[in-house]
Design a protein around this motif. Sequence first.
Motif, PDB file in Angstrom:
ATOM      1  N   LEU A  70       0.836  -1.200   0.000  1.00  0.00           N
ATOM      2  CA  LEU A  70       0.000   0.000   0.000  1.00  0.00           C
ATOM      3  C   LEU A  70       0.874   1.255   0.000  1.00  0.00           C
ATOM      4  O   LEU A  70       0.623   2.206  -0.746  1.00  0.00           O
ATOM      5  CB  LEU A  70      -0.922  -0.008   1.219  1.00  0.00           C
ATOM      6  N   LEU A  71       1.910   1.257   0.818  1.00  0.00           N
ATOM      7  CA  LEU A  71       2.817   2.399   0.881  1.00  0.00           C
ATOM      8  C   LEU A  71       3.551   2.589  -0.436  1.00  0.00           C
ATOM      9  O   LEU A  71       3.679   3.722  -0.936  1.00  0.00           O
ATOM     10  CB  LEU A  71       3.822   2.199   2.025  1.00  0.00           C
ATOM     11  N   ALA A  72       3.999   1.511  -1.041  1.00  0.00           N
ATOM     12  CA  ALA A  72       4.700   1.602  -2.326  1.00  0.00           C
ATOM     13  C   ALA A  72       3.774   2.117  -3.415  1.00  0.00           C
ATOM     14  O   ALA A  72       4.169   2.945  -4.254  1.00  0.00           O
ATOM     15  CB  ALA A  72       5.258   0.241  -2.704  1.00  0.00           C
ATOM     16  N   SER A  73       2.519   1.683  -3.416  1.00  0.00           N
ATOM     17  CA  SER A  73       1.583   2.153  -4.446  1.00  0.00           C
ATOM     18  C   SER A  73       1.224   3.620  -4.231  1.00  0.00           C
ATOM     19  O   SER A  73       1.067   4.369  -5.189  1.00  0.00           O
ATOM     20  CB  SER A  73       0.330   1.283  -4.469  1.00  0.00           C
ATOM     21  N   LEU A  74       1.126   4.042  -2.979  1.00  0.00           N
ATOM     22  CA  LEU A  74       0.861   5.455  -2.704  1.00  0.00           C
ATOM     23  C   LEU A  74       2.034   6.333  -3.141  1.00  0.00           C
ATOM     24  O   LEU A  74       1.842   7.403  -3.726  1.00  0.00           O
ATOM     25  CB  LEU A  74       0.559   5.675  -1.221  1.00  0.00           C
ATOM     26  N   LEU A  75       3.241   5.881  -2.861  1.00  0.00           N
ATOM     27  CA  LEU A  75       4.424   6.627  -3.281  1.00  0.00           C
ATOM     28  C   LEU A  75       4.519   6.709  -4.803  1.00  0.00           C
ATOM     29  O   LEU A  75       4.866   7.748  -5.364  1.00  0.00           O
ATOM     30  CB  LEU A  75       5.693   6.002  -2.713  1.00  0.00           C
ATOM     31  N   ALA A  76       4.176   5.614  -5.473  1.00  0.00           N
ATOM     32  CA  ALA A  76       4.199   5.608  -6.938  1.00  0.00           C
ATOM     33  C   ALA A  76       3.145   6.566  -7.489  1.00  0.00           C
ATOM     34  O   ALA A  76       3.393   7.290  -8.463  1.00  0.00           O
ATOM     35  CB  ALA A  76       3.969   4.195  -7.458  1.00  0.00           C
ATOM     36  N   ALA A  77       1.975   6.592  -6.874  1.00  0.00           N
ATOM     37  CA  ALA A  77       0.910   7.487  -7.333  1.00  0.00           C
ATOM     38  C   ALA A  77       1.313   8.945  -7.139  1.00  0.00           C
ATOM     39  O   ALA A  77       1.078   9.794  -8.015  1.00  0.00           O
ATOM     40  CB  ALA A  77      -0.375   7.184  -6.576  1.00  0.00           C
ATOM     41  N   VAL A  78       1.923   9.252  -6.019  1.00  0.00           N
ATOM     42  CA  VAL A  78       2.373  10.626  -5.764  1.00  0.00           C
ATOM     43  C   VAL A  78       3.468  11.015  -6.747  1.00  0.00           C
ATOM     44  O   VAL A  78       3.469  12.127  -7.288  1.00  0.00           O
ATOM     45  CB  VAL A  78       2.848  10.778  -4.300  1.00  0.00           C
ATOM     46  N   LEU A  89       4.035   9.825  -9.767  1.00  0.00           N
ATOM     47  CA  LEU A  89       3.496   9.980 -11.114  1.00  0.00           C
ATOM     48  C   LEU A  89       2.654  11.238 -11.253  1.00  0.00           C
ATOM     49  O   LEU A  89       2.663  11.896 -12.291  1.00  0.00           O
ATOM     50  CB  LEU A  89       2.673   8.746 -11.498  1.00  0.00           C
ATOM     51  N   SER A  90       1.925  11.591 -10.207  1.00  0.00           N
ATOM     52  CA  SER A  90       1.105  12.801 -10.291  1.00  0.00           C
ATOM     53  C   SER A  90       1.987  14.050 -10.264  1.00  0.00           C
ATOM     54  O   SER A  90       1.657  15.065 -10.874  1.00  0.00           O
ATOM     55  CB  SER A  90       0.079  12.848  -9.165  1.00  0.00           C
ATOM     56  N   SER A  97       3.362  14.867 -13.824  1.00  0.00           N
ATOM     57  CA  SER A  97       2.443  15.338 -14.854  1.00  0.00           C
ATOM     58  C   SER A  97       2.071  16.809 -14.707  1.00  0.00           C
ATOM     59  O   SER A  97       1.337  17.344 -15.519  1.00  0.00           O
ATOM     60  CB  SER A  97       1.167  14.497 -14.833  1.00  0.00           C
ATOM     61  N   LYS A  98       2.577  17.490 -13.679  1.00  0.00           N
ATOM     62  CA  LYS A  98       2.255  18.907 -13.506  1.00  0.00           C
ATOM     63  C   LYS A  98       2.951  19.728 -14.573  1.00  0.00           C
ATOM     64  O   LYS A  98       4.122  19.536 -14.873  1.00  0.00           O
ATOM     65  CB  LYS A  98       2.677  19.400 -12.121  1.00  0.00           C
ATOM     66  N   LYS A  99       2.206  20.640 -15.148  1.00  0.00           N
ATOM     67  CA  LYS A  99       2.770  21.520 -16.172  1.00  0.00           C
ATOM     68  C   LYS A  99       3.207  22.822 -15.514  1.00  0.00           C
ATOM     69  O   LYS A  99       2.569  23.314 -14.594  1.00  0.00           O
ATOM     70  CB  LYS A  99       1.742  21.811 -17.256  1.00  0.00           C
ATOM     71  N   GLU A 100       4.289  23.376 -16.030  1.00  0.00           N
ATOM     72  CA  GLU A 100       4.780  24.638 -15.492  1.00  0.00           C
ATOM     73  C   GLU A 100       3.902  25.775 -15.982  1.00  0.00           C
ATOM     74  O   GLU A 100       3.391  25.758 -17.100  1.00  0.00           O
ATOM     75  CB  GLU A 100       6.217  24.887 -15.941  1.00  0.00           C
ATOM     76  N   GLU A 101       3.742  26.778 -15.135  1.00  0.00           N
ATOM     77  CA  GLU A 101       2.973  27.948 -15.526  1.00  0.00           C
ATOM     78  C   GLU A 101       3.811  28.781 -16.485  1.00  0.00           C
ATOM     79  O   GLU A 101       5.034  28.868 -16.341  1.00  0.00           O
ATOM     80  CB  GLU A 101       2.623  28.779 -14.296  1.00  0.00           C
ATOM     81  N   PRO A 102       3.161  29.406 -17.456  1.00  0.00           N
ATOM     82  CA  PRO A 102       3.931  30.253 -18.380  1.00  0.00           C
ATOM     83  C   PRO A 102       4.532  31.440 -17.636  1.00  0.00           C
ATOM     84  O   PRO A 102       3.884  32.035 -16.774  1.00  0.00           O
ATOM     85  CB  PRO A 102       2.907  30.706 -19.415  1.00  0.00           C
ATOM     86  N   LYS A 103       5.773  31.733 -17.974  1.00  0.00           N
ATOM     87  CA  LYS A 103       6.459  32.836 -17.309  1.00  0.00           C
ATOM     88  C   LYS A 103       6.046  34.156 -17.945  1.00  0.00           C
ATOM     89  O   LYS A 103       5.976  34.272 -19.162  1.00  0.00           O
ATOM     90  CB  LYS A 103       7.971  32.664 -17.420  1.00  0.00           C
ATOM     91  N   VAL A 104       5.807  35.145 -17.097  1.00  0.00           N
ATOM     92  CA  VAL A 104       5.452  36.478 -17.569  1.00  0.00           C
ATOM     93  C   VAL A 104       6.711  37.326 -17.557  1.00  0.00           C
ATOM     94  O   VAL A 104       7.370  37.454 -16.528  1.00  0.00           O
ATOM     95  CB  VAL A 104       4.372  37.112 -16.669  1.00  0.00           C
ATOM     96  N   GLU A 105       7.053  37.889 -18.707  1.00  0.00           N
ATOM     97  CA  GLU A 105       8.262  38.701 -18.791  1.00  0.00           C
ATOM     98  C   GLU A 105       7.975  40.113 -18.297  1.00  0.00           C
ATOM     99  O   GLU A 105       6.951  40.694 -18.613  1.00  0.00           O
ATOM    100  CB  GLU A 105       8.759  38.748 -20.233  1.00  0.00           C
ATOM    101  N   ALA A 106       8.904  40.633 -17.519  1.00  0.00           N
ATOM    102  CA  ALA A 106       8.778  41.997 -17.019  1.00  0.00           C
ATOM    103  C   ALA A 106       9.134  42.962 -18.141  1.00  0.00           C
ATOM    104  O   ALA A 106       9.956  42.666 -18.998  1.00  0.00           O
ATOM    105  CB  ALA A 106       9.715  42.211 -15.838  1.00  0.00           C
TER     106      ALA A 106
END
Length: 65
Positions: free
Chosen positions: A6-14, A16-17, A20-29
């Motif tokens: 259970l712990l290994a599957s939770l760590l794998a899920a975290v 993997l999630s 998959s996070k995408k970076e926010e577009p940077k705003v140039e000053a």
Amino acid sequence: MNKSILLASLLAAVALSACSKKEEPKVEAPAAVVTPAPEAASEAASAVAEAASSVADAAASAASQ
């Protein structure tokens, strides 16, 4: 054993999630306003000339005393 699976599957899920996070577009000053080089150079040259004149006058008055 069940807890470790259970712990290994939770760590794998975290993991993997997090991947998959995408970076926010940077705003140039906006660019800073810069004084044109010839104008800045002439201002600096006049300041140096004034300072040199003041030093020369002080040295001449000190030498004459």
